[in-house]
Structure formats: C-alpha cells, structure tokens
Design a protein around this motif. Structure first.
Motif, mmCIF file in Angstrom:
data_model
loop_
_atom_site.group_PDB
_atom_site.id
_atom_site.type_symbol
_atom_site.label_atom_id
_atom_site.label_comp_id
_atom_site.label_asym_id
_atom_site.label_seq_id
_atom_site.Cartn_x
_atom_site.Cartn_y
_atom_site.Cartn_z
ATOM 1 N N ALA A 216 1.659 -2.562 -7.923
ATOM 2 C CA ALA A 216 1.359 -2.919 -6.540
ATOM 3 C C ALA A 216 -0.053 -3.517 -6.432
ATOM 4 C CB ALA A 216 1.482 -1.692 -5.648
ATOM 5 N N LEU A 217 -1.029 -2.911 -7.145
ATOM 6 C CA LEU A 217 -2.390 -3.438 -7.132
ATOM 7 C C LEU A 217 -2.448 -4.846 -7.721
ATOM 8 C CD1 LEU A 217 -4.555 -0.325 -8.125
ATOM 9 C CD2 LEU A 217 -4.806 -1.714 -6.064
ATOM 10 N N THR B 293 0.830 -1.211 0.000
ATOM 11 C CA THR B 293 0.000 0.000 0.000
ATOM 12 C C THR B 293 0.867 1.264 0.000
ATOM 13 O OG1 THR B 293 -1.728 -1.177 1.202
ATOM 14 C CG2 THR B 293 -1.841 1.225 1.221
ATOM 15 N N ALA B 294 1.990 1.214 0.684
ATOM 16 C CA ALA B 294 2.870 2.386 0.781
ATOM 17 C C ALA B 294 3.818 2.508 -0.401
ATOM 18 C CB ALA B 294 3.677 2.325 2.071
ATOM 19 N N LEU C 298 -4.854 2.305 -4.239
ATOM 20 C CA LEU C 298 -5.198 3.205 -5.339
ATOM 21 C C LEU C 298 -5.100 4.669 -4.902
ATOM 22 C CD1 LEU C 298 -6.192 3.547 -8.228
ATOM 23 C CD2 LEU C 298 -8.543 3.394 -7.363
ATOM 24 N N LEU C 299 -5.638 4.984 -3.720
ATOM 25 C CA LEU C 299 -5.531 6.355 -3.195
ATOM 26 C C LEU C 299 -4.073 6.739 -2.953
ATOM 27 C CD1 LEU C 299 -8.518 6.414 -0.665
ATOM 28 C CD2 LEU C 299 -8.394 7.491 -2.916
ATOM 29 N N SER C 300 -3.305 5.789 -2.430
ATOM 30 C CA SER C 300 -1.875 6.039 -2.226
ATOM 31 C C SER C 300 -1.184 6.326 -3.547
ATOM 32 C CB SER C 300 -1.233 4.830 -1.547
ATOM 33 O OG SER C 300 0.163 5.002 -1.421
ATOM 34 N N GLY C 301 -1.605 5.619 -4.610
ATOM 35 C CA GLY C 301 -1.025 5.856 -5.930
ATOM 36 C C GLY C 301 -1.360 7.222 -6.479
ATOM 37 N N VAL C 302 -2.622 7.656 -6.260
ATOM 38 C CA VAL C 302 -3.014 8.994 -6.725
ATOM 39 C C VAL C 302 -2.198 10.062 -5.993
ATOM 40 C CG1 VAL C 302 -4.906 10.667 -6.780
ATOM 41 C CG2 VAL C 302 -5.332 8.268 -7.374
ATOM 42 N N MET C 303 -2.104 9.922 -4.676
ATOM 43 C CA MET C 303 -1.331 10.899 -3.904
ATOM 44 C C MET C 303 0.156 10.841 -4.255
ATOM 45 S SD MET C 303 -3.104 10.857 -0.117
ATOM 46 C CE MET C 303 -2.902 9.082 0.098
ATOM 47 N N GLY C 304 0.673 9.617 -4.456
ATOM 48 C CA GLY C 304 2.080 9.484 -4.817
ATOM 49 C C GLY C 304 2.386 10.093 -6.167
ATOM 50 N N THR C 305 1.494 9.907 -7.134
ATOM 51 C CA THR C 305 1.698 10.497 -8.462
ATOM 52 C C THR C 305 1.679 12.019 -8.386
ATOM 53 O OG1 THR C 305 0.656 8.573 -9.494
ATOM 54 C CG2 THR C 305 0.817 10.581 -10.820
ATOM 55 N N ALA C 306 0.723 12.562 -7.602
ATOM 56 C CA ALA C 306 0.677 14.013 -7.421
ATOM 57 C C ALA C 306 1.933 14.521 -6.708
ATOM 58 C CB ALA C 306 -0.572 14.397 -6.629
ATOM 59 N N VAL D 240 -7.931 -2.663 1.122
ATOM 60 C CA VAL D 240 -6.494 -2.520 0.834
ATOM 61 C C VAL D 240 -6.286 -2.073 -0.613
ATOM 62 C CG1 VAL D 240 -4.325 -3.790 0.549
ATOM 63 C CG2 VAL D 240 -5.686 -4.094 2.601
ATOM 64 N N TYR D 241 -7.069 -2.641 -1.530
ATOM 65 C CA TYR D 241 -6.953 -2.214 -2.936
ATOM 66 C C TYR D 241 -7.283 -0.729 -3.073
ATOM 67 C CZ TYR D 241 -7.581 -7.293 -3.464
ATOM 68 O OH TYR D 241 -7.485 -8.648 -3.355
ATOM 69 N N ILE D 242 -8.350 -0.326 -2.385
ATOM 70 C CA ILE D 242 -8.760 1.083 -2.459
ATOM 71 C C ILE D 242 -7.683 1.990 -1.853
ATOM 72 C CG2 ILE D 242 -10.461 2.770 -1.657
ATOM 73 C CD1 ILE D 242 -12.548 0.525 -1.747
ATOM 74 N N ALA D 243 -7.128 1.541 -0.712
ATOM 75 C CA ALA D 243 -6.076 2.334 -0.069
ATOM 76 C C ALA D 243 -4.844 2.447 -0.970
ATOM 77 C CB ALA D 243 -5.695 1.711 1.271
#
Length: 364
Positions: free
Chosen positions: A72-73, A50-51, A99-107, A94-97
């Motif tokens: 990761a997904l 997730t991280a 995905l959100l981690s990926g959006v924040m990481g990309t930003a 966990v999948y949703i988390a």
C-alpha cells in the motif's frame, strides 16, 4: 459383555470467515485504481489505501498484513509520484498514517489468530466433555437393534436438557431416556448427574423400579444441593433380557412410549409415576411395577421426548407423531429415526426445544 463404545474424537473447525471478507482488500485496491484511472487529476485516490492493512487483518495473517502495508505504501508513493505530489505535506502524513495502520493491522491479525487458536482449543475440550456425557447410541446391544437421534435446540452446543443411555448389563439391556426441567448449564449439570447415576446403578441394581428410585434420589440430592425445590426430570426406563419376547418399562412422568407394529401405532400405557426428584411427594408405601410389553421381532418400541411431540409448525399445530408414523409404515429402527429426523424438521423448522429419540427392536 461387549466393551462399551467410545465416542469418536470431536472434529472442531476453526471459526469461518465469510467468503466475501478476504476479497475486501482486493475490492478496495481496485476501487482506488479505478478512481485514479477515471479521474487522473485526483491526488486523493491513494488515500483509500490507508485502510488496506486493517481490512487485510480481518482475513489474513500478520506476515501477509505486513506485506499488504508495504504494498500500500509503495502504491501510494507511485500514485503521488505520477501526480507530481510525492513530497507534499499531506501525502507525507498519508504515508505515516498508512504505516501506523499497518502496525495496528499486523497486531490485529496476530491477536485474531491467537484468539482463534484459543477458541479452537476451548471448543475441542468442550466437545470432548460433552461427548463424554452423551455417548453415541450403539447399533446393537444385547439382542436389540437400536437407533437414536439427538438434537439440542441450541445448535452451538452438543448437550441440552434431554438425555439418553443404553447399557448392556448382566440383567439385560437397560435403556434410559429423559428430559430435565430447565435449560442452559444448569440442565446440562443435571443431565450429567442423572447419566452418571444410571451408568453406575444399572449394572448393580436388580429391579427396574429400584433403579428408577435410585435415579429419583440422585435428582433429589442435586435439587437439595442447589436449593431448587422445583428441579426434576421426566424419564422412561426400559429393560430387555436377551431371548425374551417382551420388555419391561417404567415411566416416571415422561411422554408415552409407542409400540410400532406394521401400520399400527399403539401407545404403551404405564402406571402414573412422579418424575425423578419428586418421588418423595407420592404415597410412601405405594411402589409401582414395571409395565410388561410384548415385543416380538418386527415390532419396535419408540421412546421420545416432548421435543418431538410438541414441535409446532408456523400455525402452532403440534407435530402429529402417531399419524406420521402410521403413514410411514416402516418399523425398522434406523429408518424410523431417519424419517423423524427429516419429517420433524420439515414440519417445525428450527427447534424450540431439545429432541431425543430411541427406537429399539429385537434382532431376528
């Protein structure tokens, strides 16, 4: 008169990421797979992934961070499928988390690259301006061989409170080396003002004492504008006429120049003068004269700031400049400067003050 040398374009590198940081995503991935292999029944192994996108964002760009998120997904789904828990609710979250981690990481990766680009542009502009203030020391000027050394106490800046300039004028070569009281941006501003005044007046002012007086008034004006009655700059001015066997020196409260001749080191005794900016405090009718120093070929005049003479070792002992130069023996300007660059650093380690050195000798 030769054209003045232009400073080379600044070479500014982007902020460097520590070498171990790009390997963090790989380490996290390997740790997750190791846990899965060692403990086959552990359904939480994929949770570490997730991280992964956020960790990747500190080293890689937005595209690679997004690809890391997708990877990761996919790996989490495969690990859950292997354990037979792909549709369980906690895995879905966990999948949703992830995905959100990926959006924040990309930003985060996009913002980091944007900030690095802006920082790089700002550093380029800053270094260009600083190199305009302190120009490179020419190797030759009007019959003199010259070598210089400049090291600010703060490694992240190019200009500190010390200053130097070498101008080839119709009156001969004129040299300025000085030290402004104070530190930080205020000292840099005074350095720029003094150098600007010197570059303008050196070509039009016949007398070296008159030139020093103009610089004195320039510092006084700066002090008045700031409301700082304690602003001053120590300085030594030197003049050499091509073909002459001597130089003229005016010392305005600065460290004593040295004359290097073989194994002999002789301090150049000059009249006591108040530093630049404080000349109005002295007797109004007393004006000193330049000190004339015989300078045949093979002899070198060394100008330096107190960053050299007051450099201290771990025990608090001052750098023994004359003793070290006597032991060194060579008077060639570039060799003297190279020796001091290494020897002062070895003696004192990190600098506590700015350091500037100029060595000058007539060409044969």
């Amino acid at each position: 008169m030769p054209a003045p040398s232009r400073p080379p374009p600044p070479v500014v590198e982007p902020p460097r990421v520590p070498r171990w940081v790009p390997w963090l995503p790989v380490a996290l991935l390997l740790l997750d797979l190791l846990i899965e292999a060692v403990v086959p029944d552990a359904v939480a192994a994929g949770f570490l992934l997730t991280a992964l996108p956020v960790v990747a964002a500190f080293s890689y760009g937005p595209a690679l961070t997004a690809a890391t998120t997708a990877g990761a997904l996919a790996l989490q789904i495969l690990l859950a499928l292997r354990a037979g828990h792909i549709n369980e609710q906690h895995h879905v979250w966990v999948y949703i988390a992830t995905l959100l981690s990926g959006v924040m990481g990309t930003a985060l990766a996009w913002q980091r690259i944007r900030q690095n680009r802006n920082l790089l542009q700002a550093r380029t502009v800053a270094e260009t301006l600083q190199r305009t203030v302190l120009r490179p020391v020419p190797e030759r000027a009007g019959g003199l061989r010259v070598a210089g050394l400049y090291r600010p106490a703060q490694a992240e800046v190019l200009v500190g409170g010390d200053l130097y300039e070498v101008c080839d004028t119709r009156f001969g070569v004129r040299v300025l080396l000085g030290d402004v009281r104070g530190k930080g941006l205020g000292a840099v501003r005074t350095v720029a003002d003094v150098l600007g005044a010197f570059r303008a007046a050196a070509h039009d002012t016949p007398g070296l004492v008159d030139l020093a007086d103009q610089l004195d008034r320039a510092v006084l004006r700066d002090a008045t504008d700031r409301g700082d009655d304690e602003l001053f700059a120590t300085a030594v001015l030197l003049q050499y006429r091509p073909g002459a066997d001597c130089v003229e020196i005016v010392n305005r409260g600065h460290t004593t120049p040295l004359l290097l001749a073989g194994g002999a080191i002789t301090p150049v005794s000059c009249a006591d003068e108040l530093p630049l900016g404080l000349g109005h405090l002295g007797p109004p009718d007393e004006r000193g004269k330049p000190t004339v120093v015989v300078l045949p070929p093979g002899h070198t005049v060394l100008l330096y700031t107190d960053g050299v003479s007051e450099a201290r070792d771990a025990t608090g002992t001052f750098y023994p400049l004359a003793t070290r130069l006597t032991a060194f023996g060579d008077t060639t300007p570039d060799r003297v400067v190279s020796f001091l660059a290494q020897d002062v650093h070895q003696f004192a380690g990190l600098l506590a003050d700015d350091l500037a050195v100029l060595a000058l000798t007539p060409e044969h």
